[in-house]
Design an enzyme around this catalytic site. Structure first.
Site, PDB file in Angstrom:
ATOM      1  N   ASN A  46       0.866  -1.174   0.000  1.00  0.00           N
ATOM      2  CA  ASN A  46       0.000   0.000   0.000  1.00  0.00           C
ATOM      3  C   ASN A  46       0.914   1.240   0.000  1.00  0.00           C
ATOM      4  OD1 ASN A  46       0.733   0.618   2.677  1.00  0.00           O
ATOM      5  ND2 ASN A  46      -1.055  -0.387   3.552  1.00  0.00           N
TER       6      ASN A  46
ATOM      7  N   GLU B 124       3.437   1.556   2.934  1.00  0.00           N
ATOM      8  CA  GLU B 124       4.512   0.561   2.858  1.00  0.00           C
ATOM      9  C   GLU B 124       5.484   0.907   1.726  1.00  0.00           C
ATOM     10  OE1 GLU B 124       1.460  -2.971   4.377  1.00  0.00           O
ATOM     11  OE2 GLU B 124       1.818  -2.679   2.242  1.00  0.00           O
TER      12      GLU B 124
ATOM     13  N   ASP C 141      -6.365  -7.733   0.803  1.00  0.00           N
ATOM     14  CA  ASP C 141      -6.437  -9.178   0.543  1.00  0.00           C
ATOM     15  C   ASP C 141      -7.234  -9.445  -0.732  1.00  0.00           C
ATOM     16  OD1 ASP C 141      -5.155  -9.550   2.982  1.00  0.00           O
ATOM     17  OD2 ASP C 141      -7.037  -9.817   4.075  1.00  0.00           O
TER      18      ASP C 141
HETATM   19  N1  LIG Z   1     -11.695   4.442   1.365  1.00  0.00           N
HETATM   20  C1  LIG Z   1     -11.702   3.828   0.174  1.00  0.00           C
HETATM   21  N2  LIG Z   1     -12.465   4.312  -0.832  1.00  0.00           N
HETATM   22  C2  LIG Z   1     -12.502   3.709  -2.016  1.00  0.00           C
HETATM   23  N3  LIG Z   1     -11.771   2.619  -2.346  1.00  0.00           N
HETATM   24  C3  LIG Z   1     -10.983   2.088  -1.396  1.00  0.00           C
HETATM   25  C4  LIG Z   1     -10.905   2.672  -0.088  1.00  0.00           C
HETATM   26  N4  LIG Z   1     -10.036   1.938   0.637  1.00  0.00           N
HETATM   27  C5  LIG Z   1      -9.604   0.958  -0.167  1.00  0.00           C
HETATM   28  N5  LIG Z   1     -10.164   1.036  -1.395  1.00  0.00           N
HETATM   29  C6  LIG Z   1      -9.913   0.122  -2.534  1.00  0.00           C
HETATM   30  O1  LIG Z   1      -9.219  -1.015  -2.039  1.00  0.00           O
HETATM   31  C7  LIG Z   1      -7.890  -1.098  -2.563  1.00  0.00           C
HETATM   32  C8  LIG Z   1      -6.900  -1.566  -1.513  1.00  0.00           C
HETATM   33  O2  LIG Z   1      -7.025  -0.755  -0.368  1.00  0.00           O
HETATM   34  P1  LIG Z   1      -5.789  -0.193   0.471  1.00  0.00           P
HETATM   35  O3  LIG Z   1      -4.946   0.655  -0.378  1.00  0.00           O
HETATM   36  O4  LIG Z   1      -6.392   0.413   1.689  1.00  0.00           O
HETATM   37  O5  LIG Z   1      -5.003  -1.546   0.792  1.00  0.00           O
HETATM   38  P2  LIG Z   1      -4.285  -2.003   2.150  1.00  0.00           P
HETATM   39  O6  LIG Z   1      -3.836  -0.819   2.913  1.00  0.00           O
HETATM   40  O7  LIG Z   1      -3.309  -3.037   1.792  1.00  0.00           O
HETATM   41  O8  LIG Z   1      -5.513  -2.675   2.889  1.00  0.00           O
HETATM   42  P3  LIG Z   1      -5.481  -3.774   4.061  1.00  0.00           P
HETATM   43  O9  LIG Z   1      -6.002  -3.033   5.245  1.00  0.00           O
HETATM   44  O10 LIG Z   1      -6.426  -4.813   3.587  1.00  0.00           O
HETATM   45  O11 LIG Z   1      -4.072  -4.262   4.193  1.00  0.00           O
HETATM   46  C9  LIG Z   1      -7.611   0.297  -3.097  1.00  0.00           C
HETATM   47  O12 LIG Z   1      -6.671   0.225  -4.141  1.00  0.00           O
HETATM   48  C10 LIG Z   1      -9.002   0.733  -3.570  1.00  0.00           C
HETATM   49  O13 LIG Z   1      -9.306   0.166  -4.827  1.00  0.00           O
HETATM   50 MG   LIG Z   2      -2.297  -4.543   2.999  1.00  0.00          MG
END
Ligand SMILES: Nc1ncnc2c1ncn2[C@@H]1O[C@H](COP(=O)(O)OP(=O)(O)OP(=O)(O)O)[C@@H](O)[C@H]1O
Ligand SMILES: [Mg+2]
Length: 315
Positions: A196, A199, A266
């Site tokens: 993300n 990271e 995930d």
């Molecule tokens: N608040 C939001 N609004 C719209 N889309 C979202 C939102 N949060 C996440 N998404 C969608 O989900 C995808 C992955 O979310 P995010 O970037 O938060 O991943 P992450 O931080 O790895 O999540 P996790 O908590 O599962 O580890 C984003 O690329 C987007 O497509």
């Molecule tokens: Mg993640």
């Protein structure tokens, strides 16, 4: 592209997400905290086990290799995983007596999270458990179309396992990594790494969370790991794909309503893996993953998206 018959093997930190639902009617006489009257409890697969659940919802054939403790939560987790996957045999999740199962317990009252309590041990698994995992992976990868590493930094994914398994897997199938900082140098060779934005910036030692900043971060990550592609997820700002030395592609989120973003990462890696295993291009896989994540954030609780829902979201 056909996801249905594709086989995906997942290695990672399996977890149990426990939800306790109730109502607050009074404040405790012991301390100024709410007393929750429990009405209902439920469990969900979390971490690498949630990647498995997402793969299965998409119609892929999947198994997960991980570790639990020898405790009640571990039993619940293993039986939930067995129920989820027809392919899973009961020895793929190894029981390690020296650690607790990873459990996240959320207490929710009137739709609001009151507190989350975690039980976990983050130290790396011991050499004996590592050896067992390597053996099971070598076997499982003989019949697989994609390999996913779902690293939540709880100790199951180690440099030694990665060094033995990634070269083998990469020779035969797409290798996808949901990374954490601790193992950063060990994620090679890999097809796709999906940090993300937080990271990604930490891995590249950068600070600027902008389009340009993330492009720079993805370039640094790709150069240091020599992976084929980097996909950075950006929460409500969607995602950015950097493939080889092409220009980055920015994909806006496909979410219409947002209720619960837990587990969206995930869903992203599961959809990418199922799509690549089915012969999609990297960009097609990213667009499908973005749609699947858009659906999942619109559902409450750690959720999954079915293949039909993903397809329907394009209309
Ligand atoms: N608040 C939001 N609004 C719209 N889309 C979202 C939102 N949060 C996440 N998404 C969608 O989900 C995808 C992955 O979310 P995010 O970037 O938060 O991943 P992450 O931080 O790895 O999540 P996790 O908590 O599962 O580890 C984003 O690329 C987007 O497509
Ligand atoms: Mg993640």
């Amino acid at each position: 592209m056909d996801i249905g018959q594709r086989r995906v093997v997942v290695l990672g930190d399996v977890m149990l997400d426990e939800f306790v639902w109730g109502e607050v009617t009074r404040i405790s006489p012991e301390a100024p905290v709410p007393v929750v009257d429990i009405r209902r409890e439920s469990v969900h697969l979390g971490g690498a086990a949630n990647v498995l659940a997402n793969l299965i919802a998409l119609g892929a054939q999947a198994k997960v290799i991980g570790v639990t403790g020898q405790d009640n939560s571990g039993e619940r987790l293993r039986s939930a995983v067995l129920q989820e996957s027809r392919l899973q045999s009961d020895d793929l999740i190894i029981i390690d007596k020296s650690r607790p199962s990873t459990v996240k317990t959320r207490i929710i009252a009137h739709s609001q999270l009151v507190v989350r309590a975690d039980r976990e041990m983050r130290t790396a698994i011991n050499g004996e458990t590592e050896q067992k995992i390597i053996g099971k992976l070598k076997d499982a990868l003989k019949q697989a179309d994609a390999f996913v590493v779902s690293d939540y930094d709880k100790g199951v994914v180690t440099p030694r396992i990665l060094a033995e398994i990634l070269p083998l897997a990469y020779e035969h199938m797409p290798v996808l990594i949901d990374p954490k900082l601790r193992n950063f140098d060990s994620y090679r060779p890999a097809t796709l790494v999906t940090p993300n934005h937080h990271e990604a910036l930490r891995m590249a030692n950068l600070e600027e969370d902008s389009d340009a900043g993330l492009h720079q971060a993805a370039k640094i990550i790709r150069e240091s790991l020599r992976c084929d592609a980097v996909l950075i997820t950006r929460g409500d700002r969607g995602m950015m794909l950097l493939e080889r030395d092409l220009n980055p592609i920015f994909v806006e989120t496909a979410a219409r309503e947002v209720y619960d973003v837990t587990g969206a990462g995930d869903t992203v890696i599961a959809t990418l893996a199922a799509s690549l295993a089915g012969g999609a291009t990297m960009l097609e896989a990213a667009i499908l993953a973005n749609h699947a994540a858009g659906i999942v954030v619109g559902k409450v609780g750690t959720a999954t998206a079915a293949a039909e829902e993903v397809l329907a979201s394009f209309t």
